[in-house]
Design an enzyme around this catalytic site. Structure first.
Site, PDB file in Angstrom:
ATOM      1  NE  ARG A   1      55.294 -42.047  68.348  1.00  0.00           N
ATOM      2  CZ  ARG A   1      56.425 -42.154  67.644  1.00  0.00           C
ATOM      3  NH1 ARG A   1      57.108 -43.270  67.659  1.00  0.00           N
ATOM      4  NH2 ARG A   1      56.858 -41.128  66.944  1.00  0.00           N
TER       5      ARG A   1
ATOM      6  CB  THR B   1      47.036 -45.856  67.546  1.00  0.00           C
ATOM      7  OG1 THR B   1      47.345 -44.642  68.259  1.00  0.00           O
ATOM      8  CG2 THR B   1      45.724 -46.425  68.065  1.00  0.00           C
TER       9      THR B   1
ATOM     10  CG  ASP C   1      65.585 -36.285  74.412  1.00  0.00           C
ATOM     11  OD1 ASP C   1      65.268 -35.149  74.831  1.00  0.00           O
ATOM     12  OD2 ASP C   1      64.758 -37.199  74.251  1.00  0.00           O
TER      13      ASP C   1
ATOM     14  CG  ASP D   1      66.427 -36.249  78.102  1.00  0.00           C
ATOM     15  OD1 ASP D   1      65.436 -35.886  78.762  1.00  0.00           O
ATOM     16  OD2 ASP D   1      66.584 -37.414  77.706  1.00  0.00           O
TER      17      ASP D   1
END
Length: 209
Positions: free
Chosen positions: A104, A108, A200, A203
């Site tokens: 990401r 933006t 997650d 993870d």
């Protein structure tokens, strides 16, 4: 939504429950992700076309059916999608595997492709994108868009747990893409994690934090 399929098979639901448990260790988590992917793959491939062939058995001739039409390609979104690959390949050893990596952009907040390696004949294959968690849908939508920009026309998305927000994003951005998931959760927290979800996935798969 006609293109959204939620699996209610008892084996899948049982394994998803174990996957959610915070006490499930890395080894067990990894095995469960692979097993669920294989069970889901059985249904994801239900529409694969067949053709009739003549086969000689030890006692005579038989008319049998084999898979026909386009071949399959599997594209995990790095890194968590890697956990689903072995399960799919156990079911479909003839499938080819590509990889797509996204991050990401801090300014933006849009997904940016940093790695993409696809089978040379990817445009001739039905592609199944693998990502355990469909949260905001941003990464999955971008991955599908990148694949389409490379000329791939047949794409399906397979995830373990999806948030309604993410489902709505994919349906809006890619109404032609079928979504397959094992559970749908209602909410996202302030960090974009699915609630209750399973934490997650990357993870928990790889033992990192």
């Amino acid at each position: 939504m006609k293109n959204v399929f939620v699996f209610d098979h008892p084996l899948i639901q049982h394994k998803i429950s174990l996957l959610r448990d915070k006490n499930t260790n890395t080894k067990e988590f990894r095995e469960l992700v692979s097993e669920i992917a294989m069970l889901m793959g059985y249904e994801v491939t239900r529409s694969m076309p067949l053709k009739e062939v003549e086969i000689e058995t030890p006692v005579g001739m038989a008319t049998a059916r084999i898979i026909s039409g386009k071949k399959l390609g599997i594209v995990p979104i790095l890194r968590a999608g890697l956990g689903m690959v072995d399960g799919m390949l156990n079911l479909l050893p003839m499938a080819k595997v590509g990889h797509i990596g996204l991050y990401r952009d801090p300014d933006t907040l849009e997904p940016v492709e940093y790695y993409c390696k696809l089978p040379v004949d990817a445009v001739e294959r039905d592609i199944v994108v693998l990502d355990p968690m469909l949260a905001t849908g941003g990464s999955a939508s971008a991955a599908i868009r990148f694949l389409k920009e490379k000329g791939i026309q047949s794409v399906k998305l397979m995830c373990l747990i999806a948030a309604r927000y993410g489902i709505n994003r994919i349906v809006k951005d890619h109404p032609d893409v079928e979504i397959y998931c094992a559970a749908v959760d209602e909410k996202l927290n302030d960090h974009g994690y699915i609630i209750p979800g399973l934490g997650d996935a990357g993870d928990r798969l790889f033992g990192t934090k």
